[in-house]
Design an enzyme around this catalytic site. Structure first.
Site: not given
Length: 310
Positions: A16, A29, A42, A190, A224, A226, A229, A252, A256
């Protein structure tokens, strides 16, 4: 090799990189600050979270090319025991950049390199040789790995009586649930896909999770929610913990970190209420730090203490 109560598996880890810049302009640039490098993926992130809570684990992950060697060095610097399974494809990289002018975060991820059948077997053989109390498999699958790869891990866990925790999604998760696992951590979207519906309202989450438990897919379902909680559901209990209001800098690694807090608390024989509190505390604390840094212990402990009254 020393035995570990917790083993984490990351078949598609990442090196990362995170940085800051000022102003995103197409075809120009963009000058960036010196990047921060972290070991990611993970299972590796879960091992890092467990370490920050004072626990120990063995991180098993694939490693290929110069980026793989750098990943191993970063894991070692975290004082985490690890077993790297060598592969031909270079370990992938991910990139997070924050525009200081707008505080907008941009996240770029690359797919993992192809894993051969021989390398896949080597990963499974490595896992088979271990006998942890808790086995955590997390993250996406590389090219070349079939969607039943986590199912194979579930079969290994069942034979060794390890409590398997899987944090993934889609077909790979569905196939693992056919064997049965100890715990999964889907989000609401999910979870809806797992039970074959288009969407779920918050009041339907508990019953949806119990559907998976009833058919033997998992013993514990942590959902989860979000910013609301998370909820931990078993066949005869439901534990909801609200998310504390914190100043968010990056999401990020928050998921995990939540899993890391949960697995550590389970390994310490905490009550289920404390388990989900630690998960929410660690996940929320991770959002307080920039880039890919996960959480600070003092932040997680303070949030855990605050959640005791909620």
């Amino acid at each position: 090799m020393k035995s570990f109560d917790i083993v984490t598996i990351t078949v598609n880890p990442a090196l990362d990189k995170s940085t800051h810049f000022k102003g995103l302009v197409a075809e120009q640039k963009i000058r960036c600050d010196e990047p921060r490098l972290d070991a990611g993926g993970g299972g590796i992130n879960v091992s890092k979270a467990i370490s920050r809570l004072g626990g120990t684990s063995l991180a098993v992950f694939t490693s290929g090319g110069p980026t793989g060697k750098m990943l191993e060095e970063l894991v070692s610097k975290e004082s985490i025991a690890y077993k790297a399974v060598e592969v031909q494809s270079w370990t992938r990289e991910s990139f997070v950049a924050v525009d200081d002018n707008t505080n907008s975060q941009y996240r770029f991820g690359f797919t993992g390199g192809k894993i051969s059948e021989e390398e896949s077997n080597s990963i499974l053989e490595t896992i088979t040789a271990l006998s942890p109390k808790f086995l955590l498999a997390s993250g996406s699958l590389n090219q070349g790995l079939s969607t039943d790869f986590y199912r194979k891990i579930a079969e290994i866990a069942k034979k060794s009586n390890a409590k398997l925790i899987i944090d993934t999604s889609g077909e790979a998760l569905k196939k693992a649930l056919e064997v049965g696992v100890y715990m999964i951590k889907p989000n609401v979207g999910e979870l809806a896909k797992l039970i074959g519906v288009e969407r779920l309202e918050l009041e339907e989450v508990n019953e949806a999770a119990k559907q998976i438990i009833t058919i033997g897919g998992a013993e514990i379902v942590v959902v989860s929610l979000g910013p609301q909680g998370a909820v931990l559901v078993t066949k005869d209990s439901c534990q909801f913990v609200p998310a504390p209001n914190v100043a968010k800098k990056s999401t990020v690694g928050a998921g995990d970190s939540m899993v890391g807090g949960i697995v550590w608390a389970l390994s310490q024989n905490k009550s289920l209420k404390e388990v989900i509190r630690w998960g929410v505390a660690c996940g929320s604390a991770a959002t307080m730090n920039e880039g890919t840094q996960l959480f600070k212990y003092e932040d997680a402990k303070r949030l855990f203490d605050w959640l005791k009254d909620k």
